[in-house]
Scaffold this active site. Structure first.
Site, PDB file in Angstrom:
ATOM      1  N   ARG A 187       0.986  -1.273   0.060  1.00 26.79           N
ATOM      2  CA  ARG A 187       0.103   0.038  -0.006  1.00 26.79           C
ATOM      3  C   ARG A 187       0.790   1.238   0.112  1.00 26.79           C
ATOM      4  O   ARG A 187       0.576   2.265   0.640  1.00 26.79           O
ATOM      5  CB  ARG A 187      -1.088   0.014   1.251  1.00 26.79           C
ATOM      6  CG  ARG A 187      -1.891  -1.104   1.259  1.00 26.79           C
ATOM      7  CD  ARG A 187      -2.698  -1.239   0.084  1.00 26.79           C
ATOM      8  NE  ARG A 187      -3.447  -2.579   0.252  1.00 26.79           N
ATOM      9  CZ  ARG A 187      -3.106  -3.595  -0.629  1.00 26.79           C
ATOM     10  NH1 ARG A 187      -2.033  -3.603  -1.449  1.00 26.79           N
ATOM     11  NH2 ARG A 187      -3.407  -4.604  -0.550  1.00 26.79           N
ATOM     12  N   SER A 236     -10.542  -0.265   3.666  1.00 26.92           N
ATOM     13  CA  SER A 236      -9.664  -0.845   4.999  1.00 26.92           C
ATOM     14  C   SER A 236      -8.913   0.545   5.407  1.00 26.92           C
ATOM     15  O   SER A 236      -8.313   1.529   4.725  1.00 26.92           O
ATOM     16  CB  SER A 236      -8.566  -1.633   4.518  1.00 26.92           C
ATOM     17  OG  SER A 236      -9.115  -2.800   4.303  1.00 26.92           O
ATOM     18  N   GLU A 306      -4.233   3.121   6.788  1.00 24.31           N
ATOM     19  CA  GLU A 306      -3.900   3.071   5.268  1.00 24.31           C
ATOM     20  C   GLU A 306      -4.614   4.272   4.608  1.00 24.31           C
ATOM     21  O   GLU A 306      -3.650   4.738   3.381  1.00 24.31           O
ATOM     22  CB  GLU A 306      -4.522   1.715   4.549  1.00 24.31           C
ATOM     23  CG  GLU A 306      -4.625   1.554   3.155  1.00 24.31           C
ATOM     24  CD  GLU A 306      -5.069   0.387   2.780  1.00 24.31           C
ATOM     25  OE1 GLU A 306      -4.943  -0.763   3.483  1.00 24.31           O
ATOM     26  OE2 GLU A 306      -5.981   0.379   1.775  1.00 24.31           O
TER      27      GLU A 306
HETATM   28  C1  LIG Z   1     -15.566   0.244  -0.874  1.00 22.24           C
HETATM   29  C2  LIG Z   1     -13.899   0.297  -0.832  1.00 22.24           C
HETATM   30  C3  LIG Z   1     -13.174  -0.653  -0.903  1.00 22.24           C
HETATM   31  C4  LIG Z   1     -11.646  -0.612  -1.184  1.00 22.24           C
HETATM   32  N1  LIG Z   1     -10.947  -1.849  -1.265  1.00 22.24           N
HETATM   33  C5  LIG Z   1      -9.667  -1.817  -1.436  1.00 22.24           C
HETATM   34  C6  LIG Z   1      -8.668  -2.868  -1.765  1.00 22.24           C
HETATM   35  O1  LIG Z   1      -9.235  -4.068  -1.675  1.00 22.24           O
HETATM   36  N2  LIG Z   1      -7.545  -2.797  -1.805  1.00 22.24           N
HETATM   37  C7  LIG Z   1      -6.821  -1.455  -1.835  1.00 22.24           C
HETATM   38  O2  LIG Z   1      -5.757  -1.558  -1.978  1.00 22.24           O
HETATM   39  N3  LIG Z   1      -7.638  -0.452  -1.692  1.00 22.24           N
HETATM   40  C8  LIG Z   1      -8.812  -0.452  -1.538  1.00 22.24           C
HETATM   41  N4  LIG Z   1      -9.652   0.643  -1.232  1.00 22.24           N
HETATM   42  C9  LIG Z   1      -8.967   1.848  -1.134  1.00 22.24           C
HETATM   43  C10 LIG Z   1      -8.818   2.654  -2.412  1.00 22.24           C
HETATM   44  O3  LIG Z   1      -9.968   2.581  -3.162  1.00 22.24           O
HETATM   45  C11 LIG Z   1      -7.538   2.391  -3.047  1.00 22.24           C
HETATM   46  O4  LIG Z   1      -6.492   2.860  -2.237  1.00 22.24           O
HETATM   47  C12 LIG Z   1      -7.388   3.262  -4.456  1.00 22.24           C
HETATM   48  O5  LIG Z   1      -6.059   2.925  -4.989  1.00 22.24           O
HETATM   49  C13 LIG Z   1      -7.477   4.683  -4.079  1.00 22.24           C
HETATM   50  O6  LIG Z   1      -7.450   5.229  -5.316  1.00 22.24           O
HETATM   51  P1  LIG Z   1      -8.321   6.762  -5.693  1.00 22.24           P
HETATM   52  O7  LIG Z   1      -8.331   7.168  -7.043  1.00 22.24           O
HETATM   53  O8  LIG Z   1      -9.430   7.033  -4.840  1.00 22.24           O
HETATM   54  O9  LIG Z   1      -7.165   7.586  -4.620  1.00 22.24           O
HETATM   55  P2  LIG Z   1      -7.349   8.634  -4.050  1.00 22.24           P
HETATM   56  O10 LIG Z   1      -8.020   8.423  -2.698  1.00 22.24           O
HETATM   57  O11 LIG Z   1      -7.992   9.939  -4.615  1.00 22.24           O
HETATM   58  O12 LIG Z   1      -5.776   9.152  -3.389  1.00 22.24           O
HETATM   59  C14 LIG Z   1      -5.106   8.438  -2.556  1.00 22.24           C
HETATM   60  C15 LIG Z   1      -3.855   8.927  -2.461  1.00 22.24           C
HETATM   61  O13 LIG Z   1      -3.129   8.968  -3.836  1.00 22.24           O
HETATM   62  C16 LIG Z   1      -2.764   9.960  -4.336  1.00 22.24           C
HETATM   63  N5  LIG Z   1      -3.213  10.354  -5.638  1.00 22.24           N
HETATM   64  C17 LIG Z   1      -4.324   9.848  -6.548  1.00 22.24           C
HETATM   65  N6  LIG Z   1      -3.873  10.097  -7.563  1.00 22.24           N
HETATM   66  C18 LIG Z   1      -2.856  10.360  -7.827  1.00 22.24           C
HETATM   67  C19 LIG Z   1      -1.958  10.719  -8.907  1.00 22.24           C
HETATM   68  N7  LIG Z   1      -2.674  10.720 -10.402  1.00 22.24           N
HETATM   69  N8  LIG Z   1      -0.739  11.021  -8.999  1.00 22.24           N
HETATM   70  C20 LIG Z   1      -0.004  11.193  -7.776  1.00 22.24           C
HETATM   71  N9  LIG Z   1      -0.794  10.703  -6.479  1.00 22.24           N
HETATM   72  C21 LIG Z   1      -2.066  10.419  -6.682  1.00 22.24           C
HETATM   73  C22 LIG Z   1      -3.676  11.067  -3.363  1.00 22.24           C
HETATM   74  O14 LIG Z   1      -3.020  12.395  -3.279  1.00 22.24           O
HETATM   75  C23 LIG Z   1      -3.623  10.513  -2.274  1.00 22.24           C
HETATM   76  O15 LIG Z   1      -2.550  10.723  -1.524  1.00 22.24           O
HETATM   77  C24 LIG Z   1     -10.932   0.489  -0.949  1.00 22.24           C
HETATM   78  C25 LIG Z   1     -11.948   1.454  -0.845  1.00 22.24           C
HETATM   79  C26 LIG Z   1     -13.373   1.630  -0.661  1.00 22.24           C
HETATM   80  C27 LIG Z   1     -14.223   2.842  -0.639  1.00 22.24           C
END
Ligand SMILES: Cc1cc2nc3c(=O)[nH]c(=O)nc-3n(C[C@H](O)[C@H](O)[C@H](O)COP(=O)(O)OP(=O)(O)OC[C@H]3O[C@@H](n4cnc5c(N)ncnc54)[C@H](O)[C@@H]3O)c2cc1C
Length: 314
Positions: A187, A236, A306
């Site tokens: 992560r 998580s 996380e």
């Molecule tokens: C219902 C649910 C289930 C989930 N299950 C999982 C799972 O099974 N496994 C898992 O790993 N995660 C899970 N997650 C967490 C999340 O979906 C992941 O971590 C996902 O990768 C985050 O993507 P995001 O686009 O929403 O990032 P954001 O929440 O928008 O950003 C997360 C971080 O990444 C940075 N970021 C975003 N985009 C960029 C970019 N283009 N360049 C540089 N930095 C960037 C942001 O600044 C922030 O620090 C879950 C979330 C939910 C709501």
């Protein structure tokens, strides 16, 4: 949503601001001021971003980065599914990358823009008979956020198939980085400070589309049977400590179902915090601190969030 900024909004900005950089970047995409982050996070909480822009394409993103003064902090935004923004908001520029949503297939090598939804990406890969990212069908983020978090589940993660990325540096320059140089661990990925991921390239392996889709279906149904997906959450909340599960520890500490304000530790899955409707970011962070404290006292284990805590927290 339209990529073009409506003229009346630009005129309003011109009347309100003399900052040259604000005027400059308003040409590159939708620009807003005091944009509530509760609209852009899956927890549905978070105060206003001082500035918020959705650049209309990669060139506009590079031009935006070059125009923004170094003193202005930037926050890349994907789907907001792993971030907690304080109720007081974020005093900088949020950059929403959702317009960078192209993908390109060349045999087993696939490139996707930062704004491609991971769910969509996994379906496209299945259509092309490419395996290795089935898990993305169950993760609600974008490719950019997925790489930044090295997202994963069901024994797959981004780092298994990622080969390289392109980032825009704070100067506005584009740079390609090999996956091996990103320190991709559980992560976590190390990106250059204040950079934005623009695209990611993966190498997948061929398999039958029917079998790929079947694996995706199984993953989705396992997830919906065990997680509180009907309520706002961020997945998580804590990383699993080595050899254990955060959910098991929180439940064993008696905190399953525990509530502070409008935030509750899910009664279905103890590593999820759900917004019961009226939660504030302060409620959620207090619940995070409470779980950390109680698990530390009971089991001498430090739970590490996380979810990304953005900005300053008292
Ligand atoms: C219902 C649910 C289930 C989930 N299950 C999982 C799972 O099974 N496994 C898992 O790993 N995660 C899970 N997650 C967490 C999340 O979906 C992941 O971590 C996902 O990768 C985050 O993507 P995001 O686009 O929403 O990032 P954001 O929440 O928008 O950003 C997360 C971080 O990444 C940075 N970021 C975003 N985009 C960029 C970019 N283009 N360049 C540089 N930095 C960037 C942001 O600044 C922030 O620090 C879950 C979330 C939910 C709501």
């Amino acid at each position: 949503m339209s990529a073009a900024q409506p003229m009346h909004e630009i005129t309003q900005l011109m009347q309100q601001h003399t900052d040259a950089w604000v005027m400059a970047v308003s040409a590159f995409g939708v620009l807003r001021e005091d944009e509530p982050m509760s609209r852009h996070t899956t927890l549905g909480v978070g105060g206003p971003a001082r500035w918020f822009i959705r650049p209309k394409n990669r060139d506009a993103l590079m031009a935006t980065m070059a125009a923004v003064p170094l003193g202005v902090e930037i926050l890349p935004l994907g789907r907001g599914s792993n971030m907690l923004v304080p109720d007081g908001g974020f005093d900088g520029l949020v950059i929403d990358l959702s317009e960078l949503n192209d993908s390109k297939f060349d045999g087993c090598v696939v490139s996707a823009g930062a704004g491609v939804r991971m769910g969509r990406f996994s379906r496209l890969c299945a259509d092309h008979g490419l395996s290795g990212c089935e898990f993305m069908a169950t993760v609600p983020g974008d490719i950019g956020g997925g790489v930044a978090m090295n997202a994963g589940c069901f024994a797959q993660q981004v780092s298994d198939s990622l080969t390289s990325i392109e980032v825009v540096l704070r100067s506005g320059e584009l740079k390609e980085i090999n996956a091996a140089d990103l320190n991709l661990v559980y992560r976590h990925a190390t990106l250059p400070a204040q950079s934005l991921l623009v695209s990611a390239t993966f190498e997948l392996h061929p398999d039958s589309p029917i079998q790929i889709r079947e694996r995706m279906r199984t993953m989705r149904s396992r997830r919906s049977a065990t997680q509180p997906l009907s309520q706002p959450n961020c997945g998580s909340v804590f990383k699993n400590p080595e050899g254990d599960h955060a959910a098991r520890l929180i439940e064993a500490a008696g905190l399953k179902g525990f509530q502070i304000g409008g935030a509750r530790i899910s009664s279905q899955h103890a590593n999820f915090i759900v917004n019961e409707g009226e939660a504030s970011s302060a409620d959620i962070v207090e619940l995070i601190r409470r779980a950390q404290r109680v698990v530390q006292e009971e089991f001498d284990i430090k739970l590490e969030p996380e979810v990304r805590l953005i900005g300053e927290w008292t």
